[in-house]
Design an enzyme around this catalytic site. Structure first.
Site, PDB file in Angstrom:
ATOM      1  N   HIS A 167      67.709  -3.272 -54.106  1.00  0.00           N
ATOM      2  CA  HIS A 167      67.252  -3.020 -52.739  1.00  0.00           C
ATOM      3  C   HIS A 167      68.480  -2.719 -51.889  1.00  0.00           C
ATOM      4  CE1 HIS A 167      64.224  -3.340 -49.494  1.00  0.00           C
ATOM      5  NE2 HIS A 167      65.277  -3.670 -48.770  1.00  0.00           N
ATOM      6  N   CYS A 168      68.540  -1.512 -51.355  1.00  0.00           N
ATOM      7  CA  CYS A 168      69.714  -1.068 -50.595  1.00  0.00           C
ATOM      8  C   CYS A 168      69.501  -1.327 -49.108  1.00  0.00           C
ATOM      9  CB  CYS A 168      69.955   0.424 -50.837  1.00  0.00           C
ATOM     10  SG  CYS A 168      71.387   1.066 -49.932  1.00  0.00           S
ATOM     11  N   ILE A 169      70.406  -2.103 -48.508  1.00  0.00           N
ATOM     12  CA  ILE A 169      70.264  -2.456 -47.089  1.00  0.00           C
ATOM     13  C   ILE A 169      70.452  -1.236 -46.195  1.00  0.00           C
ATOM     14  CG2 ILE A 169      72.703  -3.088 -46.859  1.00  0.00           C
ATOM     15  CD1 ILE A 169      71.858  -5.238 -44.874  1.00  0.00           C
ATOM     16  N   ASN A 222      67.293   0.518 -46.186  1.00  0.00           N
ATOM     17  CA  ASN A 222      66.217  -0.460 -45.971  1.00  0.00           C
ATOM     18  C   ASN A 222      65.047  -0.196 -46.919  1.00  0.00           C
ATOM     19  OD1 ASN A 222      64.889  -2.641 -44.777  1.00  0.00           O
ATOM     20  ND2 ASN A 222      63.906  -1.354 -43.231  1.00  0.00           N
ATOM     21  N   ASN A 223      65.399   0.110 -48.148  1.00  0.00           N
ATOM     22  CA  ASN A 223      64.393   0.420 -49.159  1.00  0.00           C
ATOM     23  C   ASN A 223      65.005   0.208 -50.533  1.00  0.00           C
ATOM     24  OD1 ASN A 223      61.893   1.251 -50.159  1.00  0.00           O
ATOM     25  ND2 ASN A 223      61.778   2.981 -48.742  1.00  0.00           N
TER      26      ASN A 223
END
Length: 379
Positions: free
Chosen positions: A115-117, A120-121
């Site tokens: 999950h990549c901050i 945001n997905n």
């Protein structure tokens, strides 16, 4: 689930960084190498604008399209294959090969990496290609930005460049930066350098993922599979999705600019079972349940628990869970100051599988102690 994800600190920070670097670079380039003075200047400016547009477009595409979500209540067409799959109590369906549930997205993700901050997905099957394009554009664009801003600031700080090296000042664009434009350009220069190094490292990691056809989660499962076979007669575990670096690369990066496959069925190596990876995952989870230890909470925890604990958090973005005195937890991972597990019982009430998933994460080790009372573990 797309554009609403923009209103988050990660995407907003990324947009601010992109816009700051682009504005400063265009402003500096208009003085250092004006595009309207020569064809090389025009080409230089055009290349930067194309890279900026590509960076912003692929960033928004990765965020908006998403990784690809497994349909709710999904199950394989052949019911005999159910025995090889894990069940997701939240999505109320089975997890397809290479799919994993994300608690932040609250869905099962196809070929989930992490999950990549910043977007945001999750990074997964459908947005992997656009994410790589975003990284490449950002690195090259910021490298060009560093050159433009550095040269502009050098000329602004060295006016002798014009009067001694280029006495015919009319043929050389004059650079003049006020205080605030200079400060903003300096900040943008630092941001561009940070992007080159940080995003460059992320690009290196993602290229390893692509060339091995092995996501971060699969790498962890593979590592445990090799470790648990050491000193045993079990055959060496082979990653079934590694088809050779060329074919692995084409699955993500190709002329169609779209990932290959439907995200559910995957081509595997010769002599490998279609579900060999999911079978290994099920076996590892079974072993994890067998070795878990029950702990009882003796001190409540809601966010702070002493300086030493706070200064040594686990290197993970996984959830920290609040604890109440008397809670019973099943612990599966141990660190010096932290434990990872899920609440099994709260207020003498057994949690169901869905509630346990929501109450799973890290908590301070000093808040509880092991209990050797046997309890039935749910399969």
């Amino acid at each position: 689930m797309g554009w609403s994800k923009v209103i988050h600190i990660g995407p907003l920070f990324t947009i601010v960084v992109i816009k700051s670097i682009v504005w400063s670079t265009i402003h500096c380039n208009s003085m250092w190498w004006p595009p309207y003075h020569s064809w090389p200047g025009f080409i230089n400016a055009t290349i930067f604008l194309l890279l900026s547009a590509s960076t912003f477009y692929n960033f928004l595409y990765s965020l908006h399209v998403g990784p690809g979500y497994l349909p709710l209540k999904w199950k394989p067409n052949n019911e005999d294959d159910i025995q090889y799959l894990q069940y997701c109590t939240v999505c109320e369906g089975y997890k397809a090969p290479r799919s994993h549930h994300c608690r932040k997205c609250n869905r099962c993700i196809m070929k989930r990496d992490h999950h990549c901050i910043f977007i945001n997905n999750c990074l997964g099957h459908l947005n992997h290609t656009s994410f790589i394009a975003f990284l490449i554009s950002a690195i090259i664009g910021c490298a060009q930005s560093i050159v433009i801003i550095s040269c502009t600031m050098y000329r602004a700080l060295h006016p002798t460049y014009y009067y001694y090296d280029h006495p015919d000042i009319q043929e050389v664009p004059f650079v003049m930066l006020g205080l605030w434009p200079f400060v903003i350009s300096l900040i943008s220069l630092g941001l561009a350098a940070g992007v080159v190094f940080a995003v460059g490292f992320l690009f290196f990691v993602q290229m390893k993922v692509i060339l091995r056809n092995q996501t971060a989660i699969e790498d962890w499962v593979h590592e445990k599979a090799v470790y648990r076979r050491e000193g045993t007669d079990e055959p060496l575990f082979i990653h079934p999705y590694n088809l050779g670096w060329r074919e692995n690369l084409v699955q993500v990066i190709n002329w169609s600019f779209q990932p290959k496959g439907d995200g559910v069925e995957w081509k595997v190596r010769e002599n490998c079972h279609n579900y060999s990876f999911t079978i290994e995952q099920i076996e590892q989870k079974k072993i994890k349940r067998e070795r878990c230890v029950e702990y009882v909470v003796e001190k409540a925890y809601s966010g702070s628990f002493g300086i030493m604990v706070c200064l040594r958090p686990p290197c993970s973005d996984e959830t920290r869970i609040p604890l109440r005195i008397g809670d019973k937890l099943a612990v599966t991972r141990w660190k010096k100051y932290w434990l990872y597990g899920e609440i099994q019982e709260r207020g003498q009430v057994q949690m169901n599988p869905t509630e346990r998933r929501a109450l799973r994460g890290w908590f301070p080790r000093l808040s509880c102690s092991p209990s050797y009372i046997e309890y039935e573990k749910e399969e």
